[in-house]
Design an enzyme around this catalytic site. Structure first.
Site, PDB file in Angstrom:
ATOM      1  CG  ASP A  48     -25.205   5.584 -21.071  1.00  0.00           C
ATOM      2  OD1 ASP A  48     -25.920   6.599 -20.881  1.00  0.00           O
ATOM      3  OD2 ASP A  48     -25.192   4.619 -20.293  1.00  0.00           O
ATOM      4  CE  LYS A  75     -26.863  -4.758 -20.550  1.00  0.00           C
ATOM      5  NZ  LYS A  75     -25.675  -4.231 -19.855  1.00  0.00           N
ATOM      6  CE  LYS A 118     -27.410   9.202 -18.803  1.00  0.00           C
ATOM      7  NZ  LYS A 118     -26.654   7.966 -19.059  1.00  0.00           N
ATOM      8  CB  ALA A 150     -24.763   1.891  -8.873  1.00  0.00           C
ATOM      9  CD  GLU A 155     -30.256   1.713 -23.827  1.00  0.00           C
ATOM     10  OE1 GLU A 155     -29.919   2.777 -24.361  1.00  0.00           O
ATOM     11  OE2 GLU A 155     -29.555   1.125 -22.995  1.00  0.00           O
ATOM     12  CG  ASP A 180     -21.303  12.028  -6.699  1.00  0.00           C
ATOM     13  OD1 ASP A 180     -21.417  10.958  -7.336  1.00  0.00           O
ATOM     14  OD2 ASP A 180     -22.254  12.830  -6.528  1.00  0.00           O
TER      15      ASP A 180
HETATM   16  P1  NAD Z   1     -25.862   6.429 -10.208  1.00  0.00           P
HETATM   17  O1  NAD Z   1     -27.112   7.214 -10.371  1.00  0.00           O
HETATM   18  O2  NAD Z   1     -25.816   5.346  -9.177  1.00  0.00           O
HETATM   19  O3  NAD Z   1     -24.622   7.426  -9.912  1.00  0.00           O
HETATM   20  C1  NAD Z   1     -24.395   8.573 -10.632  1.00  0.00           C
HETATM   21  C2  NAD Z   1     -23.656   9.555  -9.733  1.00  0.00           C
HETATM   22  O4  NAD Z   1     -23.282  10.705 -10.530  1.00  0.00           O
HETATM   23  C3  NAD Z   1     -24.476  10.074  -8.565  1.00  0.00           C
HETATM   24  O5  NAD Z   1     -23.815   9.795  -7.328  1.00  0.00           O
HETATM   25  C4  NAD Z   1     -24.588  11.587  -8.824  1.00  0.00           C
HETATM   26  O6  NAD Z   1     -24.590  12.362  -7.630  1.00  0.00           O
HETATM   27  C5  NAD Z   1     -23.332  11.828  -9.653  1.00  0.00           C
HETATM   28  N1  NAD Z   1     -23.327  13.055 -10.445  1.00  0.00           N
HETATM   29  C6  NAD Z   1     -24.336  13.575 -11.205  1.00  0.00           C
HETATM   30  N2  NAD Z   1     -23.923  14.723 -11.785  1.00  0.00           N
HETATM   31  C7  NAD Z   1     -22.637  14.923 -11.412  1.00  0.00           C
HETATM   32  C8  NAD Z   1     -21.654  15.923 -11.691  1.00  0.00           C
HETATM   33  N3  NAD Z   1     -21.954  16.974 -12.457  1.00  0.00           N
HETATM   34  N4  NAD Z   1     -20.407  15.805 -11.142  1.00  0.00           N
HETATM   35  C9  NAD Z   1     -20.115  14.745 -10.337  1.00  0.00           C
HETATM   36  N5  NAD Z   1     -21.001  13.773 -10.024  1.00  0.00           N
HETATM   37  C10 NAD Z   1     -22.251  13.855 -10.550  1.00  0.00           C
HETATM   38  O7  NAD Z   1     -25.541   5.817 -11.675  1.00  0.00           O
HETATM   39  P2  NAD Z   1     -24.579   4.606 -12.066  1.00  0.00           P
HETATM   40  O8  NAD Z   1     -25.334   3.311 -12.072  1.00  0.00           O
HETATM   41  O9  NAD Z   1     -23.308   4.691 -11.298  1.00  0.00           O
HETATM   42  O10 NAD Z   1     -24.331   4.968 -13.596  1.00  0.00           O
HETATM   43  C11 NAD Z   1     -23.548   6.111 -13.923  1.00  0.00           C
HETATM   44  C12 NAD Z   1     -23.667   6.364 -15.404  1.00  0.00           C
HETATM   45  O11 NAD Z   1     -23.041   5.307 -16.132  1.00  0.00           O
HETATM   46  C13 NAD Z   1     -25.097   6.433 -15.910  1.00  0.00           C
HETATM   47  O12 NAD Z   1     -25.209   7.546 -16.772  1.00  0.00           O
HETATM   48  C14 NAD Z   1     -25.287   5.135 -16.682  1.00  0.00           C
HETATM   49  O13 NAD Z   1     -26.218   5.273 -17.729  1.00  0.00           O
HETATM   50  C15 NAD Z   1     -23.894   4.921 -17.203  1.00  0.00           C
HETATM   51  N6  NAD Z   1     -23.551   3.531 -17.540  1.00  0.00           N
HETATM   52  C16 NAD Z   1     -22.824   3.325 -18.647  1.00  0.00           C
HETATM   53  C17 NAD Z   1     -22.438   2.048 -18.994  1.00  0.00           C
HETATM   54  C18 NAD Z   1     -21.597   1.820 -20.192  1.00  0.00           C
HETATM   55  O14 NAD Z   1     -21.386   0.680 -20.599  1.00  0.00           O
HETATM   56  N7  NAD Z   1     -21.032   2.854 -20.776  1.00  0.00           N
HETATM   57  C19 NAD Z   1     -22.844   0.959 -18.198  1.00  0.00           C
HETATM   58  C20 NAD Z   1     -23.564   1.212 -17.032  1.00  0.00           C
HETATM   59  C21 NAD Z   1     -23.930   2.501 -16.706  1.00  0.00           C
END
Ligand code: NAD
Length: 350
Positions: free
Chosen positions: A237, A79, A241, A149, A66, A171
């Site tokens: 997001d 970004k 999804k 993360a 994006e 998690d």
């Molecule tokens: P990541 O992959 O590091 O972590 C995601 C975690 O979710 C993993 O540890 C995974 O095991 C866990 N998970 C998956 N399904 C699950 C469930 N059913 N129950 C519990 N845990 C579950 O990803 P991240 O970098 O931490 O990002 C998390 C989400 O946040 C992503 O979807 C990303 O797109 C979104 N995000 C949104 C914004 C925003 O501004 N809204 C900004 C950054 C990231």
């Protein structure tokens, strides 16, 4: 290769990942989260000034790439960010990013920065700034569902900005919870490792969902959500999804960043296109109501908007000025005679 004809005015400050880490440690992570939240809140106050457009997304079977542009009329920013839920299993980040600010007057970039760390910081700062306005007064406990993360940043921002003292982690991958718990040790938060989503929500006034899955998941079902909580939904997001059961949305007052983008990408893609939502900038400047009762369920349907990245970049630009936390980057060709671009190239012949 270095530029044989560098011109100081064309050197662009570049904040690398290493510099960003040094900057965070120099300022301190909680003060930096507070500073970022202040910068974001200031820009929400002047929301109407900005150019606004839903981000430009390029979808593939594996993820999305994006571009997120905006301008306040004096400074332009964008970004580049990706979202690839399958990356984590391959040892790669789900989300990586970098961003740029430019002078609207001459179009020259004035900052290039890593934004993988900065996105985690700004997303957490935005969540906590919004929770400060919407969460029940005196909220002390947050359920943190999805311990990847973003999760430690989310937890620390809610501590620094909203005063939570307890985070309840869940998690589906116990290794993620163990990692988050270890990282949060010594931060002053009481950390509880939970055995299910329901368990994590016991006594929580704020519920953060931050999972990554390229589908409409149901992380929270209707029966899990009691009256009076604030839901901070981060992970839904992208088109197709989402994290919440639609019934929860019908029981909640929904707050969004930029409706035109959130209707495409957020939890509300599950609702009718005219379902009422409140724009956060109006809550922040006092022209719309936030939380109005103790029993109300407030939902921040977070997708991440370009203005938050702009705020974060302008914070970093100010914070790095006059410090050692950047390199000068030879990014722009800038011959002394602006019409003699070719001459500059010719003089550089070996
Ligand atoms: P990541 O992959 O590091 O972590 C995601 C975690 O979710 C993993 O540890 C995974 O095991 C866990 N998970 C998956 N399904 C699950 C469930 N059913 N129950 C519990 N845990 C579950 O990803 P991240 O970098 O931490 O990002 C998390 C989400 O946040 C992503 O979807 C990303 O797109 C979104 N995000 C949104 C914004 C925003 O501004 N809204 C900004 C950054 C990231």
């Amino acid at each position: 290769m270095t530029n044989p004809y560098p011109s100081d005015k064309a050197l662009v400050p570049f904040v690398s990942v290493d510099h960003m880490m040094q900057l965070v440690h120099h300022i301190g992570i909680e003060p930096m989260l507070i500073g970022l939240a202040d910068a974001i809140e200031e820009d929400f106050h002047r929301w109407e000034l900005f150019d606004k457009t839903p981000r430009v997304a390029s979808h593939s079977a594996e993820g999305v790439i994006e571009l997120m542009p905006t301008s306040d009329g004096e400074v332009y920013g964008f970004k580049y960010v990706n979202g690839h839920p399958k990356n984590m299993k391959e040892g790669l980040q789900t989300v990586t990013a970098f961003g740029l600010l430019a002078d609207v007057g001459n179009g020259y970039p004035v900052l290039l920065s890593e934004m993988t760390l900065l996105t985690a910081l700004r997303t957490a700062a935005t969540s906590a700034m919004v929770a400060k306005h919407l969460a029940p007064k005196g909220a002390r406990t947050m359920a943190m569902i999805g311990n990847g993360a973003q999760s430690e940043f989310q937890s620390l921002a809610m501590k620094a900005i909203c005063g939570i003292d307890t985070v309840r982690l869940w998690d589906i991958d116990p290794a993620a919870t163990r990692k988050a718990a270890a990282n949060l040790r010594g931060t002053g938060l009481t950390v509880v490792e939970c055995s299910s989503a329901e368990h994590s929500m016991e006594s929580a006034q704020i519920i953060t969902t931050c999972t990554a899955d390229k589908q409409c998941a149901t992380i929270l079902t209707d029966n899990m959500i009691g009256a009076g909580v604030h839901i901070n939904a981060i992970g839904g997001d992208c088109p197709g999804k989402t994290e919440l059961a639609a019934e929860i949305l019908h029981r909640s007052d929904i707050f969004v960043e930029f409706p035109e983008q959130t209707r495409i990408e957020g939890e509300i893609q599950q609702l009718a296109p005219d379902h009422p939502v409140t724009e956060l900038w109006q809550v922040i400047n006092g022209t719309a109501k936030g939380r109005t009762s103790e029993r109300q369920i407030t939902l921040f349907d977070s997708v991440g908007f370009a203005i938050e990245d702009f705020s974060a970049l302008r914070y970093v630009r100010a914070a790095t000025k006059g410090t050692a936390f950047y390199h000068d980057l030879d990014l722009l060709a800038d011959p002394d005679d602006p019409r003699d671009l070719f001459g500059m190239l010719r003089r550089a012949a070996p």
